[in-house]
Structures are given as C-alpha cells and as structure tokens.
Design an enzyme around this catalytic site. Structure first.
Site, PDB file in Angstrom:
ATOM      1  N   ARG A   1     -10.226 -11.557   2.190  1.00 40.48           N
ATOM      2  CA  ARG A   1     -11.058 -12.967   1.591  1.00 40.48           C
ATOM      3  C   ARG A   1     -10.097 -14.020   1.549  1.00 40.48           C
ATOM      4  NH1 ARG A   1     -11.735  -9.043  -3.847  1.00 40.48           N
ATOM      5  NH2 ARG A   1     -11.335  -7.516  -1.728  1.00 40.48           N
TER       6      ARG A   1
ATOM      7  N   LYS B   1       1.070  -1.586  -0.012  1.00 44.13           N
ATOM      8  CA  LYS B   1      -0.152   0.059  -0.084  1.00 44.13           C
ATOM      9  C   LYS B   1       1.015   1.366  -0.518  1.00 44.13           C
ATOM     10  CE  LYS B   1      -4.083  -1.298   2.689  1.00 44.13           C
ATOM     11  NZ  LYS B   1      -5.006  -1.790   1.552  1.00 44.13           N
TER      12      LYS B   1
HETATM   13  N1  BES Z   1      -8.255  -3.742   4.523  1.00 42.82           N
HETATM   14  C1  BES Z   1      -8.142  -2.928   3.277  1.00 42.82           C
HETATM   15  C2  BES Z   1      -9.435  -2.733   3.333  1.00 42.82           C
HETATM   16  C3  BES Z   1      -9.581  -1.225   3.289  1.00 42.82           C
HETATM   17  C4  BES Z   1      -9.098   0.154   2.766  1.00 42.82           C
HETATM   18  C5  BES Z   1     -10.011  -1.357   4.768  1.00 42.82           C
HETATM   19  C6  BES Z   1      -9.649   0.915   3.411  1.00 42.82           C
HETATM   20  C7  BES Z   1     -10.062  -0.149   5.232  1.00 42.82           C
HETATM   21  C8  BES Z   1     -10.041   0.967   5.039  1.00 42.82           C
HETATM   22  C9  BES Z   1      -8.247  -4.506   1.899  1.00 42.82           C
HETATM   23  O1  BES Z   1      -7.435  -5.388   2.559  1.00 42.82           O
HETATM   24  C10 BES Z   1      -8.036  -4.159   0.926  1.00 42.82           C
HETATM   25  O2  BES Z   1      -6.374  -4.044   0.545  1.00 42.82           O
HETATM   26  N2  BES Z   1      -8.805  -4.090  -0.202  1.00 42.82           N
HETATM   27  C11 BES Z   1      -8.400  -3.912  -1.210  1.00 42.82           C
HETATM   28  C12 BES Z   1      -8.903  -5.216  -2.085  1.00 42.82           C
HETATM   29  C13 BES Z   1      -8.181  -5.140  -3.842  1.00 42.82           C
HETATM   30  C14 BES Z   1      -6.676  -4.813  -3.649  1.00 42.82           C
HETATM   31  C15 BES Z   1      -9.339  -5.571  -4.528  1.00 42.82           C
HETATM   32  C16 BES Z   1      -9.266  -2.613  -1.710  1.00 42.82           C
HETATM   33  O3  BES Z   1     -10.139  -2.424  -0.875  1.00 42.82           O
HETATM   34  O4  BES Z   1      -8.214  -1.959  -2.019  1.00 42.82           O
HETATM   35 MG    MG Z   2      -5.391  -5.829   2.031  1.00 41.35          MG
END
Ligand code: BES
Ligand code: MG
Ligand code: ZN
Length: 499
Positions: free
Chosen positions: A351, A277
């Site tokens: 997931r 990230k």
């Molecule tokens: N933990 C994150 C989702 C999240 C984002 C929670 C902001 C709280 C605040 C999750 O693991 C994630 O990174 N999801 C990705 C999925 C994508 C790579 C398909 C996302 O939402 O960008």
């Molecule tokens: Mg994630």
C-alpha cells in the site's frame, strides 16, 4: 515453445493425433462421420459398444489401422453443450490439452456442434484453441533440456471447421491475449535474484517495440518527486526502485484522456522488511510483483491486438528487505501527495508503494478511472480463497462492470466493502494515517481504505489478487504456478466497455 495454429475445412497433412470432440447427442455430423468411415467405423463402434464413457471430461484413446500406418484417435466427451459460452469453451480446450500424451507433436481437432445458441461454431473452434494454448504454458527455462521429461512436445494444432477464415478472425485477437498472459506468467515465475526492480523495468521497456510509450523513473527522479512512501520501502534493499509508466493510445485522438489507468504493485521480493515474515513459504514472495506483472502483460495484449482505446499504466517496482538501512516500525514517511504515514508494520509495504504510484498515475495522466492490482493482503485469501479476487471500489458502475467481466472470463471477483464505516481503521495518533488496520479484522478492507486516500475521488477500483496470482495445483487453463489472473478479465473489460 510456440505452437503453430491453423484452421482448415479439411485436414492438410498427417498428424500424430486426431482429437474428436463429442457432445451428449453423440451425433457425428458430416465431417466426423466421414472420418469414422475412413477408419472402418472405429468411432461409431466405440459409441455403440459403450467403450466411450459418457461422463463430462472423459476421454478414450483409440488406435486405428490405415494401410501400414497406425493413427491415434482421442475421443473427448464434453457432455451437454446447451449452455456453453466462451468461458466454458476455453475450459474444454484446456481440459483437452491435459488429456494429450506428452510425446505428441502435432494434432487435428474435429468437432460437430451446430445446436448451441450462445456461441457459434467458428467462435467455439477459436476458443478451443485458445484454451489449449493457455493450458500449454510452461516455465522450464532453468531446467536442463535433456532432463526435461515433463515438457510437452506439441508444436502444431489444426482444427477442422466449416468456415476457417471466420474462425481465424475470432482467434486472431486471442493470440495476442495469450502472449500477454504468457508474459505475465513468465514475470511472476521469475525468481527475485533475476527479476530485480531494474530488470522488471527493462521488461516493460521492451513493450516499446509494440508502439507503447514507456518511461522509467530512476532513483534520483523518484526522490525529486518526493515519493517518500515508496522510497521508505526501497530503503532496505541494495536494489534500486523504479517507477514505470506506459501509454497505449489506439484512438485517433492524441489529446483524449485515458479511459483507464492501471496501476500495479511490483514488490519483486517481500521479506516483510524489519517486520520480517516467517521463513516457511517466504519463497512465495517472489510473486509479490504480480499486480505489476498483470499490468505489463495486459498492456502487451492491448497493444498486440491494436485495441482502439486510450489506456495508461503505472507500476511501482521495489524490493522489501531488512537491513541496517531499512525503515523501522514507527517511522513516519511523507508520500508525494503530501500525506504523512506512520509505518506501524513494514510488511504492509504494498500500500505504501501504491500510495505514490497512484498519486503519480493520477497527476500524470488525469485518467477517467483508475484500477489498481496488488497481491496486497493475506486477509483476502482468508475471505475468498483462490477462487475469487477481492474487489473494492468507490463507484458502483465501475465495480459492476469489472464484476461482469469476471463472470464472463472466469477470472472471478467478489466485491468487499470500503465504506466510511471503516475510516477509523487507519487513523494514526501522530500522522495523517498509519499503514495497518486497527487490528479488529477486515484486513483486506484496511489495505483498500489506505489506497483510497490517494485516489483524489476519481472512480477507482482495487483488485486484491493475493489469493489468485499463484496456483498450487494444475487447473483447466493453467499449470501450477503463475496464473496471470487479471489479464483476461481486464482485456475483456476494456474491450466490452471502451472499444
Ligand atoms: N505481499 C503480502 C501479502 C500476501 C500474503 C500476498 C500472502 C500473497 C500471499 C503483503 O505485503 C503483506 O505482507 N501483507 C500483510 C499486511 C499486514 C502486515 C497488515 C499481511 O497480509 O499479513
Ligand atoms: Mg508485505
Ligand atoms: Zn507484499
């Protein structure tokens, strides 16, 4: 930090502050009228002279002389009470708490309503206290006490009501609910260097003291169960994963199937892994264990109030880190269900954790229905913001019941689709599925669709709580920080449909 609560028909001891709740009728009623008289008409003067601003949520602080002592009185104006229900009463309590000076250590609340049909006076009194308690939460354990100027000093709340014992009866389960909410907020607020998967599993183990059966799977047990999806996420971290199961059976039938199994995503920190990230805001990912935090706090609340229901729960606890041992984009892992998964993006890790946690939950407990909670996608925040969580379900009755509990408690959800029109979204060329959507939008649905593959067709609902787990600013029922969204919603859901 714990605040002592009491219900009484007349004040017992002198308090730092008296709070008088008035509604739009501006009628004082017997108790407040006699209080008014005791302080030489200070309340009726404020009303008659129009010093009290009659705008919903406004308050007026007065100082009354009584012999040599000065008594502070705060009048809180609630507006119309005609349509008040428990949710609105909670919020009044929370707003009142925000109006209290930080230096006050004890207070008495007076109110005078008896014209509302949706909520009786004694329940209203209990809810005012509940709202105040919910809003009073703080997470200041890492601050020096001497520098802690923001901390309130409230230690004692008393509320004056006609039938104190009835009000107390309404309040007693709410006290346990508050304890569950506080636990969830504590866990969500805790930084990831402290709250590792092992530390979080130890927090769950503490629930044994309440009569909850708690079992922790260690790394070798997780490997033996072939939880390849969860293990793939855990690989990059030097903090070992854990899978925790919990059972609360408050029924007389020890052989019954659990009415619900709650499953929580417990990613104690989500860097994204190799699909790392951006650094801005990454500190927020300490609360990526929010789903598991809600499940643990909910179990504490249910056991605390000795809910007459059989409930089970599973949380999958891992840390998602990049390292020389981390899984790569393109890796194929095999989940404990036997499904192979092509990991396109290592940041879609929640997931993967849930795939194995859900499989374990269904195989171990054979629950009648399963509800999972996860801070799963940024996409659900784009869709619904911080106002509502995303709800996905393969079962209309389950979805409607959860929706209604949301409206009732104010922890609101909105249903989004997971129909077969989205089946192609997670199709992989080389494995049974891949872990992201096809890139054509509906990101929160892709996440739900993925989890659905592991639900073995039992009634299932998924709550994507990414937008509601952490609040950027203060609200009526919580200060900025962990909200514990889901604990009050699911406590009510369990109470209304299974007890
Ligand atoms: N933990 C994150 C989702 C999240 C984002 C929670 C902001 C709280 C605040 C999750 O693991 C994630 O990174 N999801 C990705 C999925 C994508 C790579 C398909 C996302 O939402 O960008
Ligand atoms: Mg994630
Ligand atoms: Zn995550």
């Amino acid at each position: 930090m714990s605040i002592k609560v009491s219900f009484a028909s007349k004040p017992m001891t002198k308090k730092d502050l008296l709070i008088v709740i008035l509604d739009e009728s501006l009628e004082l009623g017997k108790t407040i009228a006699s209080l008014d008289k005791e302080y030489n008409g200070i309340i009726s003067n404020a009303i008659n002279s129009k010093t009290l601003i009659t705008k919903k949520g406004s308050s007026l602080s007065l100082f009354a002389n009584k012999g040599k002592t000065i008594q502070e009185i705060l009048i809180y104006f609630v507006g119309s009470i005609k349509n008040y229900n428990i949710e609105k009463a909670d919020r009044i309590g929370g707003s009142i708490f925000s109006s209290i000076p930080k230096t006050i250590s004890s207070l008495t609340v007076y109110y005078a309503f008896n014209r509302n049909k949706k909520i009786i006076n004694e329940e209203f009194a209990a809810r005012i206290i509940h709202g105040m308690k919910l809003r009073s939460y703080t997470f200041y354990k890492y601050k020096l006490k001497s520098k802690n100027k923001h901390h309130h000093s409230l230690k004692e709340i008393e509320i004056i009501t006609k039938e104190p014992s009835l009000a107390k009866k309404y309040y007693s389960p709410l006290k346990f609910l508050e304890e569950g909410v506080y636990l969830t907020r504590d866990l969500v607020s805790e930084p990831a260097n402290v709250l590792t998967p092992i530390a979080l599993s130890e927090e769950a183990l503490k629930l044994k003291a309440l009569g909850i059966k708690v079992e922790v799977l260690n790394l070798s047990q997780i490997k033996r169960l072939k939880m390849g999806a969860l293990l793939g996420v855990a690989m990059g971290s030097s903090n070992e994963p854990r899978v925790v199961s919990m059972t609360w059976n408050g029924t007389k039938n020890s052989k019954s199937k659990p009415e619900v199994c709650f499953v929580g995503k417990g990613v104690t920190f989500d860097t994204g892994g190799i699909s790392i990230k951006p650094s801005g805001g990454m500190q927020d990912m300490k609360w990526d264990m929010g789903g598991s935090g809600v499940v643990i706090g909910l179990m504490k609340a249910l056991a605390g109030r000795k809910a007459k229901v059989h409930i089970s729960a599973v949380v999958g606890l891992v840390e998602n880190m990049p390292s020389g041992k981390a899984q790569r984009p393109g890796d194929v892992v095999v989940a404990s269900s036997g499904h192979s998964i092509e990991v396109i993006n290592t940041d879609a890790e929640g997931r993967l954790v849930l795939a194995d946690a859900v499989t374990y939950a269904i195989n171990k407990f054979k629950p009648k229905r399963l509800i999972d909670l996860a801070t799963l996608t940024g996409a659900v925040i784009v869709s619904l913001g911080p106002q509502r969580a995303g709800l996905f379900s393969n079962n209309d009755e389950l979805a409607n019941n959860i929706f209604n509990s949301g409206e009732k408690t104010g922890e609101k959800v909105w249903r989004l689709p997971v129909g077969e029109e989205y089946d192609d979204d997670i199709k992989s060329d080389i494995a049974d599925m891949h872990n992201v959507g096809s890139g054509r939008g509906a990101g929160a649905t892709s996440g739900a669709k993925f989890i659905e593959q592991f639900t073995q067709n039992i009634p299932w609902a998924h709550l994507d709580i990414a937008g509601v787990t952490w609040a950027k600013s203060n609200s009526e029922l919580y200060p900025a920080g962990g909200t514990a969204f889901g604990v009050r919603l699911l406590n009510t859901y369990v109470k209304d449909f299974f007890e």
